[in-house]
Design an enzyme around this catalytic site. Sequence first.
Site, PDB file in Angstrom:
ATOM      1  N   GLY A 196       0.636  -2.466   3.185  1.00 40.06           N
ATOM      2  CA  GLY A 196       1.162  -1.133   2.862  1.00 40.06           C
ATOM      3  C   GLY A 196       0.522  -0.038   3.706  1.00 40.06           C
ATOM      4  O   GLY A 196      -0.402  -0.281   4.490  1.00 40.06           O
ATOM      5  N   LEU A 215      -1.245   2.821   2.766  1.00 37.94           N
ATOM      6  CA  LEU A 215      -2.628   3.176   2.455  1.00 37.94           C
ATOM      7  C   LEU A 215      -3.562   2.017   2.793  1.00 37.94           C
ATOM      8  O   LEU A 215      -4.683   2.226   3.278  1.00 37.94           O
ATOM      9  CB  LEU A 215      -2.735   3.558   0.963  1.00 37.94           C
ATOM     10  CG  LEU A 215      -4.122   3.905   0.441  1.00 37.94           C
ATOM     11  CD1 LEU A 215      -4.776   5.026   1.252  1.00 37.94           C
ATOM     12  CD2 LEU A 215      -4.045   4.308  -1.037  1.00 37.94           C
ATOM     13  N   ASP A 249       0.857 -12.520  -4.626  1.00 41.44           N
ATOM     14  CA  ASP A 249       1.727 -11.691  -5.473  1.00 41.44           C
ATOM     15  C   ASP A 249       0.877 -11.292  -6.683  1.00 41.44           C
ATOM     16  O   ASP A 249       0.493 -12.145  -7.485  1.00 41.44           O
ATOM     17  CB  ASP A 249       2.951 -12.524  -5.894  1.00 41.44           C
ATOM     18  CG  ASP A 249       3.879 -11.749  -6.825  1.00 41.44           C
ATOM     19  OD1 ASP A 249       3.457 -10.706  -7.384  1.00 41.44           O
ATOM     20  OD2 ASP A 249       5.022 -12.201  -7.004  1.00 41.44           O
ATOM     21  N   ALA A 300       1.639  -1.971  -4.933  1.00 35.98           N
ATOM     22  CA  ALA A 300       2.347  -1.115  -5.892  1.00 35.98           C
ATOM     23  C   ALA A 300       3.843  -1.246  -5.687  1.00 35.98           C
ATOM     24  O   ALA A 300       4.306  -1.547  -4.580  1.00 35.98           O
ATOM     25  CB  ALA A 300       1.937   0.352  -5.720  1.00 35.98           C
ATOM     26  N   THR A 356       6.529   1.020  -5.188  1.00 35.79           N
ATOM     27  CA  THR A 356       6.537   2.449  -4.842  1.00 35.79           C
ATOM     28  C   THR A 356       7.941   3.021  -4.666  1.00 35.79           C
ATOM     29  O   THR A 356       8.077   4.179  -4.279  1.00 35.79           O
ATOM     30  CB  THR A 356       5.725   2.687  -3.543  1.00 35.79           C
ATOM     31  OG1 THR A 356       6.194   1.803  -2.538  1.00 35.79           O
ATOM     32  CG2 THR A 356       4.247   2.471  -3.769  1.00 35.79           C
ATOM     33  N   ASP A 382       0.246  11.391  -8.699  1.00 39.62           N
ATOM     34  CA  ASP A 382       0.472  12.726  -9.277  1.00 39.62           C
ATOM     35  C   ASP A 382       1.702  12.756 -10.182  1.00 39.62           C
ATOM     36  O   ASP A 382       1.839  13.644 -11.020  1.00 39.62           O
ATOM     37  CB  ASP A 382       0.681  13.748  -8.152  1.00 39.62           C
ATOM     38  CG  ASP A 382       1.861  13.364  -7.265  1.00 39.62           C
ATOM     39  OD1 ASP A 382       1.884  12.220  -6.781  1.00 39.62           O
ATOM     40  OD2 ASP A 382       2.775  14.194  -7.077  1.00 39.62           O
ATOM     41  N   TYR A 411       8.730   5.011 -12.879  1.00 40.25           N
ATOM     42  CA  TYR A 411       7.613   4.841 -11.937  1.00 40.25           C
ATOM     43  C   TYR A 411       6.367   5.534 -12.482  1.00 40.25           C
ATOM     44  O   TYR A 411       5.279   4.956 -12.516  1.00 40.25           O
ATOM     45  CB  TYR A 411       7.993   5.412 -10.572  1.00 40.25           C
ATOM     46  CG  TYR A 411       6.831   5.515  -9.606  1.00 40.25           C
ATOM     47  CD1 TYR A 411       6.375   4.388  -8.912  1.00 40.25           C
ATOM     48  CD2 TYR A 411       6.177   6.734  -9.385  1.00 40.25           C
ATOM     49  CE1 TYR A 411       5.297   4.482  -8.031  1.00 40.25           C
ATOM     50  CE2 TYR A 411       5.113   6.830  -8.505  1.00 40.25           C
ATOM     51  CZ  TYR A 411       4.675   5.706  -7.828  1.00 40.25           C
ATOM     52  OH  TYR A 411       3.612   5.801  -6.962  1.00 40.25           O
ATOM     53  N   LYS A 451       2.803   3.853 -13.564  1.00 41.14           N
ATOM     54  CA  LYS A 451       1.539   4.191 -12.892  1.00 41.14           C
ATOM     55  C   LYS A 451       0.492   4.649 -13.915  1.00 41.14           C
ATOM     56  O   LYS A 451      -0.684   4.331 -13.791  1.00 41.14           O
ATOM     57  CB  LYS A 451       1.758   5.292 -11.852  1.00 41.14           C
ATOM     58  CG  LYS A 451       2.548   4.860 -10.619  1.00 41.14           C
ATOM     59  CD  LYS A 451       1.867   3.764  -9.807  1.00 41.14           C
ATOM     60  CE  LYS A 451       0.580   4.196  -9.153  1.00 41.14           C
ATOM     61  NZ  LYS A 451      -0.038   3.083  -8.361  1.00 41.14           N
TER      62      LYS A 451
HETATM   63  N1  LIG Z   1       3.267   6.919  -0.941  1.00 41.61           N
HETATM   64  C1  LIG Z   1       3.004   7.987  -1.685  1.00 41.61           C
HETATM   65  O1  LIG Z   1       3.398   9.127  -1.367  1.00 41.61           O
HETATM   66  C2  LIG Z   1       2.191   7.820  -2.955  1.00 41.61           C
HETATM   67  C3  LIG Z   1       2.102   8.917  -3.824  1.00 41.61           C
HETATM   68  C4  LIG Z   1       1.325   8.777  -5.006  1.00 41.61           C
HETATM   69  C5  LIG Z   1       0.682   7.581  -5.265  1.00 41.61           C
HETATM   70  N2  LIG Z   1       0.817   6.526  -4.401  1.00 41.61           N
HETATM   71  C6  LIG Z   1       0.110   5.287  -4.732  1.00 41.61           C
HETATM   72  O2  LIG Z   1      -0.738   4.945  -3.641  1.00 41.61           O
HETATM   73  C7  LIG Z   1      -0.840   3.525  -3.533  1.00 41.61           C
HETATM   74  C8  LIG Z   1      -0.501   3.084  -2.115  1.00 41.61           C
HETATM   75  O3  LIG Z   1       0.830   3.488  -1.800  1.00 41.61           O
HETATM   76  P1  LIG Z   1       1.490   3.211  -0.370  1.00 41.61           P
HETATM   77  O4  LIG Z   1       2.257   4.417   0.019  1.00 41.61           O
HETATM   78  O5  LIG Z   1       0.482   2.635   0.565  1.00 41.61           O
HETATM   79  O6  LIG Z   1       2.548   2.090  -0.793  1.00 41.61           O
HETATM   80  P2  LIG Z   1       3.331   1.046   0.146  1.00 41.61           P
HETATM   81  O7  LIG Z   1       3.221   1.417   1.579  1.00 41.61           O
HETATM   82  O8  LIG Z   1       4.677   0.900  -0.490  1.00 41.61           O
HETATM   83  O9  LIG Z   1       2.468  -0.266  -0.077  1.00 41.61           O
HETATM   84  C9  LIG Z   1       2.498  -0.986  -1.271  1.00 41.61           C
HETATM   85  C10 LIG Z   1       2.325  -2.445  -0.910  1.00 41.61           C
HETATM   86  O10 LIG Z   1       2.326  -3.201  -2.128  1.00 41.61           O
HETATM   87  C11 LIG Z   1       3.041  -4.393  -1.840  1.00 41.61           C
HETATM   88  N3  LIG Z   1       3.531  -5.026  -3.059  1.00 41.61           N
HETATM   89  C12 LIG Z   1       4.622  -4.706  -3.799  1.00 41.61           C
HETATM   90  N4  LIG Z   1       4.749  -5.576  -4.807  1.00 41.61           N
HETATM   91  C13 LIG Z   1       3.731  -6.461  -4.703  1.00 41.61           C
HETATM   92  C14 LIG Z   1       3.342  -7.601  -5.430  1.00 41.61           C
HETATM   93  N5  LIG Z   1       4.024  -8.022  -6.510  1.00 41.61           N
HETATM   94  N6  LIG Z   1       2.230  -8.275  -5.035  1.00 41.61           N
HETATM   95  C15 LIG Z   1       1.534  -7.870  -3.944  1.00 41.61           C
HETATM   96  N7  LIG Z   1       1.865  -6.811  -3.195  1.00 41.61           N
HETATM   97  C16 LIG Z   1       2.953  -6.108  -3.580  1.00 41.61           C
HETATM   98  C17 LIG Z   1       4.166  -3.958  -0.927  1.00 41.61           C
HETATM   99  O11 LIG Z   1       4.674  -5.073  -0.252  1.00 41.61           O
HETATM  100  P3  LIG Z   1       6.232  -5.064   0.232  1.00 41.61           P
HETATM  101  O12 LIG Z   1       6.258  -4.086   1.365  1.00 41.61           O
HETATM  102  O13 LIG Z   1       6.444  -6.486   0.608  1.00 41.61           O
HETATM  103  O14 LIG Z   1       7.030  -4.597  -0.939  1.00 41.61           O
HETATM  104  C18 LIG Z   1       3.446  -2.972  -0.017  1.00 41.61           C
HETATM  105  O15 LIG Z   1       2.883  -3.621   1.105  1.00 41.61           O
HETATM  106  C19 LIG Z   1       0.090   2.965  -4.608  1.00 41.61           C
HETATM  107  O16 LIG Z   1      -0.662   2.684  -5.762  1.00 41.61           O
HETATM  108  C20 LIG Z   1       1.051   4.111  -4.901  1.00 41.61           C
HETATM  109  O17 LIG Z   1       1.596   4.043  -6.196  1.00 41.61           O
HETATM  110  C21 LIG Z   1       1.549   6.625  -3.260  1.00 41.61           C
END
Ligand SMILES: NC(=O)c1ccc[n+]([C@@H]2O[C@H](COP(=O)([O-])OP(=O)(O)OC[C@H]3O[C@@H](n4cnc5c(N)ncnc54)[C@H](OP(=O)(O)O)[C@@H]3O)[C@@H](O)[C@H]2O)c1
Length: 296
Positions: free
Chosen positions: A10, A12, A34, A58, A60, A100, A126, A130
């Site tokens: 992902g 982050l 997973d 996550a 997301t 947030d 969502y 969270k």
């Molecule tokens: N992005 C934002 O603006 C934002 C805002 C607030 C909070 N957050 C939080 O910050 C954290 C990081 O977000 P991010 O933007 O880096 O998210 P991201 O790029 O969507 O990365 C999430 C990763 O989790 C993986 N995933 C999904 N389901 C899974 C499973 N069952 N087992 C293992 N891996 C799994 C996804 O794989 P796939 O790609 O294969 O699905 C993806 O690589 C999360 O907790 C998110 O809720 C993000």
Amino acid sequence: MRVLVTGASGQLADAVLRAFADCDVIAHPRATLDVTDSDAVGRAVDQAAPALIINCAAFTRVDDAESRPADAFAVNAFAVRTLARAAERRGAALVHYGSDFVFAGLDGPEAEPYDESAAPSPRSVYAASKLVGDWFALDYPRAYVLRVESLFGLPAEWNGRRGSLETIVAGLEAGREVPVFTDRVVSPSYVVDVAAATRHLVDAQAAAGLYHCVNSGRGTWYQVAGEVARLLGMAARLKPITTAETRLAAARPTFSALSNRKLAAAGFEMPAWQDALQRWLAARGSAPRAEAGTAI
Ligand SMILES: NC(=O)c1ccc[n+]([C@@H]2O[C@H](COP(=O)([O-])OP(=O)(O)OC[C@H]3O[C@@H](n4cnc5c(N)ncnc54)[C@H](OP(=O)(O)O)[C@@H]3O)[C@@H](O)[C@H]2O)c1
């Protein structure tokens, strides 16, 4: 220090892996672990015997979660409980990231940024998933939960799903008119700074618990997009829109500014979002042509 990272492909996670590159890191993308498979999580944690687990996995897709609540809760809530239990069994610390969106965020632009004591009031599947994830993590006394928002930091060549800021930059660079919210106040968060804050809390052995972790300050998406255009030295072709005009499945908070005061008290000052934007644009090769925060 042995560190196990989940959700390792992902956005982050990419920055977290860099911030912990000097550690003995075992990185699991979804393909190798997973997190909803509790037996597999138990095996992976036993095999790695980590001192620290960082959960970047996550669900997301905020709008998809409305029609897939079981999937969202499986990843964002129950998998966190599994990871916390595994961490406890091995005596490892746990880092988890919150959102947030747990706040209703219906306040006006002059409201005070939410701190860690603010009452959550999720308005989407969502957001609810969270929040339950935060609670499961925080049940474990050695867990850090960092609440982040509006993450950005992808490289220019990224082919996958983009965040709001990447979409804005891509639109501006392509010379398109870019629709941006005028009624959503955010504190954008650069993944590099969030990862550095994570590393600080772990290294400083700061008190476990909940920390808000965003770049300092706030702005509407319209203001943030205007600053991007200014830094790029481009004419901003921005189309002001409001949340009421859009047909997104999940409700968005209109006010999501978070306060970093607790993180600062723990010894880590998050830079201003304008400064973070400038560093990101430079890192992705979009050489900024103006100093952050100066008027054109
Ligand atoms: N992005 C934002 O603006 C934002 C805002 C607030 C909070 N957050 C939080 O910050 C954290 C990081 O977000 P991010 O933007 O880096 O998210 P991201 O790029 O969507 O990365 C999430 C990763 O989790 C993986 N995933 C999904 N389901 C899974 C499973 N069952 N087992 C293992 N891996 C799994 C996804 O794989 P796939 O790609 O294969 O699905 C993806 O690589 C999360 O907790 C998110 O809720 C993000």
